[in-house]
Design a protein around this motif. Structure first.
Motif, PDB file in Angstrom:
ATOM      1  N   SER A 146       0.813  -1.192  -0.124  1.00 16.29           N
ATOM      2  CA  SER A 146      -0.025  -0.070  -0.132  1.00 16.29           C
ATOM      3  C   SER A 146       0.921   1.266   0.129  1.00 16.29           C
ATOM      4  O   SER A 146       0.480   2.141  -0.669  1.00 16.29           O
ATOM      5  CB  SER A 146      -1.006  -0.100   0.963  1.00 16.29           C
ATOM      6  OG  SER A 146      -1.809  -1.122   1.146  1.00 16.29           O
ATOM      7  N   HIS A 147       2.008   1.174   0.577  1.00 20.32           N
ATOM      8  CA  HIS A 147       3.018   2.313   0.544  1.00 20.32           C
ATOM      9  C   HIS A 147       3.449   2.587  -0.968  1.00 20.32           C
ATOM     10  O   HIS A 147       3.465   3.733  -1.315  1.00 20.32           O
ATOM     11  CB  HIS A 147       4.360   2.047   1.184  1.00 20.32           C
ATOM     12  CG  HIS A 147       4.135   2.521   2.716  1.00 20.32           C
ATOM     13  ND1 HIS A 147       3.887   3.630   3.243  1.00 20.32           N
ATOM     14  CD2 HIS A 147       4.330   1.496   3.883  1.00 20.32           C
ATOM     15  CE1 HIS A 147       4.031   3.596   4.607  1.00 20.32           C
ATOM     16  NE2 HIS A 147       4.268   2.483   4.829  1.00 20.32           N
ATOM     17  N   ILE A 148       3.694   1.297  -1.460  1.00 24.43           N
ATOM     18  CA  ILE A 148       4.124   1.473  -2.759  1.00 24.43           C
ATOM     19  C   ILE A 148       3.190   2.077  -3.827  1.00 24.43           C
ATOM     20  O   ILE A 148       3.413   2.681  -4.759  1.00 24.43           O
ATOM     21  CB  ILE A 148       4.552   0.102  -3.430  1.00 24.43           C
ATOM     22  CG1 ILE A 148       5.921  -0.228  -2.606  1.00 24.43           C
ATOM     23  CG2 ILE A 148       4.980   0.034  -5.014  1.00 24.43           C
ATOM     24  CD1 ILE A 148       6.428  -1.439  -2.878  1.00 24.43           C
ATOM     25  N   ILE A 149       1.805   1.732  -3.613  1.00 26.91           N
ATOM     26  CA  ILE A 149       0.768   2.352  -4.398  1.00 26.91           C
ATOM     27  C   ILE A 149       0.636   3.907  -4.358  1.00 26.91           C
ATOM     28  O   ILE A 149       0.810   4.476  -5.271  1.00 26.91           O
ATOM     29  CB  ILE A 149      -0.546   1.743  -3.944  1.00 26.91           C
ATOM     30  CG1 ILE A 149      -0.484   0.387  -4.337  1.00 26.91           C
ATOM     31  CG2 ILE A 149      -1.954   2.601  -4.356  1.00 26.91           C
ATOM     32  CD1 ILE A 149      -1.862  -0.566  -3.949  1.00 26.91           C
ATOM     33  N   SER A 150       0.950   4.427  -3.025  1.00 28.89           N
ATOM     34  CA  SER A 150       0.977   5.840  -3.034  1.00 28.89           C
ATOM     35  C   SER A 150       2.261   6.464  -3.379  1.00 28.89           C
ATOM     36  O   SER A 150       1.982   7.433  -4.071  1.00 28.89           O
ATOM     37  CB  SER A 150       0.872   6.088  -1.300  1.00 28.89           C
ATOM     38  OG  SER A 150       1.749   6.003  -0.711  1.00 28.89           O
ATOM     39  N   TYR A 151       3.229   5.905  -3.334  1.00 29.51           N
ATOM     40  CA  TYR A 151       4.487   6.293  -3.912  1.00 29.51           C
ATOM     41  C   TYR A 151       4.364   6.532  -5.437  1.00 29.51           C
ATOM     42  O   TYR A 151       4.932   7.476  -6.245  1.00 29.51           O
ATOM     43  CB  TYR A 151       5.556   5.457  -3.660  1.00 29.51           C
ATOM     44  CG  TYR A 151       6.045   5.323  -2.363  1.00 29.51           C
ATOM     45  CD1 TYR A 151       5.524   6.198  -1.272  1.00 29.51           C
ATOM     46  CD2 TYR A 151       6.683   4.357  -1.885  1.00 29.51           C
ATOM     47  CE1 TYR A 151       5.956   6.091  -0.009  1.00 29.51           C
ATOM     48  CE2 TYR A 151       7.163   4.143  -0.263  1.00 29.51           C
ATOM     49  CZ  TYR A 151       6.707   4.978   0.496  1.00 29.51           C
ATOM     50  OH  TYR A 151       6.893   4.743   1.983  1.00 29.51           O
ATOM     51  N   GLN A 152       3.690   5.399  -6.248  1.00 26.80           N
ATOM     52  CA  GLN A 152       3.587   5.637  -7.714  1.00 26.80           C
ATOM     53  C   GLN A 152       2.835   6.836  -8.163  1.00 26.80           C
ATOM     54  O   GLN A 152       3.080   7.121  -9.346  1.00 26.80           O
ATOM     55  CB  GLN A 152       2.963   4.259  -7.977  1.00 26.80           C
ATOM     56  CG  GLN A 152       3.631   2.997  -8.017  1.00 26.80           C
ATOM     57  CD  GLN A 152       2.962   1.809  -8.349  1.00 26.80           C
ATOM     58  OE1 GLN A 152       1.788   1.672  -8.125  1.00 26.80           O
ATOM     59  NE2 GLN A 152       3.919   0.586  -9.032  1.00 26.80           N
ATOM     60  N   LYS A 153       1.978   7.365  -7.442  1.00 30.25           N
ATOM     61  CA  LYS A 153       1.361   8.704  -7.803  1.00 30.25           C
ATOM     62  C   LYS A 153       2.336   9.734  -7.602  1.00 30.25           C
ATOM     63  O   LYS A 153       1.728  11.030  -7.998  1.00 30.25           O
ATOM     64  CB  LYS A 153       0.157   8.573  -6.923  1.00 30.25           C
ATOM     65  CG  LYS A 153      -0.990   7.461  -7.029  1.00 30.25           C
ATOM     66  CD  LYS A 153      -2.110   7.759  -5.848  1.00 30.25           C
ATOM     67  CE  LYS A 153      -2.876   6.408  -6.206  1.00 30.25           C
ATOM     68  NZ  LYS A 153      -3.714   6.324  -5.032  1.00 30.25           N
ATOM     69  N   ASN A 172       5.678  12.324  -8.469  1.00 25.77           N
ATOM     70  CA  ASN A 172       6.946  12.415  -9.266  1.00 25.77           C
ATOM     71  C   ASN A 172       7.898  12.468  -8.451  1.00 25.77           C
ATOM     72  O   ASN A 172       8.003  12.603  -7.091  1.00 25.77           O
ATOM     73  CB  ASN A 172       6.557  13.814 -10.033  1.00 25.77           C
ATOM     74  CG  ASN A 172       6.458  15.043  -9.087  1.00 25.77           C
ATOM     75  OD1 ASN A 172       7.274  15.013  -8.074  1.00 25.77           O
ATOM     76  ND2 ASN A 172       5.742  15.982  -9.663  1.00 25.77           N
ATOM     77  N   ASN A 173       9.274  12.869  -8.832  1.00 25.33           N
ATOM     78  CA  ASN A 173      10.560  12.726  -8.016  1.00 25.33           C
ATOM     79  C   ASN A 173      10.482  13.658  -6.938  1.00 25.33           C
ATOM     80  O   ASN A 173      10.918  13.479  -6.094  1.00 25.33           O
ATOM     81  CB  ASN A 173      11.693  12.801  -9.081  1.00 25.33           C
ATOM     82  CG  ASN A 173      11.949  11.564  -9.729  1.00 25.33           C
ATOM     83  OD1 ASN A 173      11.470  10.506  -9.535  1.00 25.33           O
ATOM     84  ND2 ASN A 173      12.628  11.576 -10.731  1.00 25.33           N
ATOM     85  N   LEU A 208       8.311  12.954  -4.161  1.00 28.40           N
ATOM     86  CA  LEU A 208       8.625  11.735  -3.314  1.00 28.40           C
ATOM     87  C   LEU A 208       9.883  12.070  -2.658  1.00 28.40           C
ATOM     88  O   LEU A 208       9.719  11.791  -1.281  1.00 28.40           O
ATOM     89  CB  LEU A 208       9.237  10.507  -4.410  1.00 28.40           C
ATOM     90  CG  LEU A 208       9.538   9.186  -3.897  1.00 28.40           C
ATOM     91  CD1 LEU A 208       8.217   8.757  -2.918  1.00 28.40           C
ATOM     92  CD2 LEU A 208       9.887   8.219  -4.837  1.00 28.40           C
ATOM     93  N   THR A 238      -2.023   4.294   5.052  1.00 32.49           N
ATOM     94  CA  THR A 238      -1.369   3.145   4.505  1.00 32.49           C
ATOM     95  C   THR A 238      -1.970   1.842   4.952  1.00 32.49           C
ATOM     96  O   THR A 238      -2.499   1.059   4.238  1.00 32.49           O
ATOM     97  CB  THR A 238       0.027   2.976   4.577  1.00 32.49           C
ATOM     98  OG1 THR A 238       0.670   4.261   4.190  1.00 32.49           O
ATOM     99  CG2 THR A 238       0.717   1.791   4.036  1.00 32.49           C
TER     100      THR A 238
END
Length: 103
Positions: free
Chosen positions: A20-27, A29-30, A33, A54
């Motif tokens: 679930s962390h990764i899902i939010s990171y994918q949204k 930009n650099n 992040l 999360t």
């Protein structure tokens, strides 16, 4: 060790939380992040908010039982240090807070 003795549900709950962390990171930009990482490390209130959101995302995806079992296992384990349990209380949903989420 806790990891070796963890049930399948506990492992699934932990993985669901981390994914679930990764899902939010994918949204992000650099730059978003990088700012996120800075705030996560230096702002305790932000970190707690992130961890709760999360967990709620993992719950929305159907991992309630696994997350609850994992939380119970961590808080009740004799091999998990008190310092780590305090970290859990500070930044993650406690068992009491889990109950509030489900009301």
């Amino acid at each position: 060790s806790f990891a070796e003795d963890a049930s399948d549900n506990t492992v699934r709950g932990g993985l669901a939380h981390e994914l679930s962390h990764i899902i939010s990171y994918q949204k992000m930009n650099n730059s978003e992040l990088a700012l996120f990482g800075f705030k996560y490390v230096f702002n305790k209130k932000f970190r707690k908010q992130v961890e709760i959101e999360t967990t709620k995302e993992a719950i929305k995806r159907g991992f309630t039982k696994e997350l609850l079992e994992g939380a119970e296992a961590l808080f009740n384990s004799p091999v998990v240090s008190e310092a780590y349990k305090q970290n859990l209380r500070e930044f993650y949903l406690t068992l009491e807070e889990f109950e509030e989420v489900f009301k």
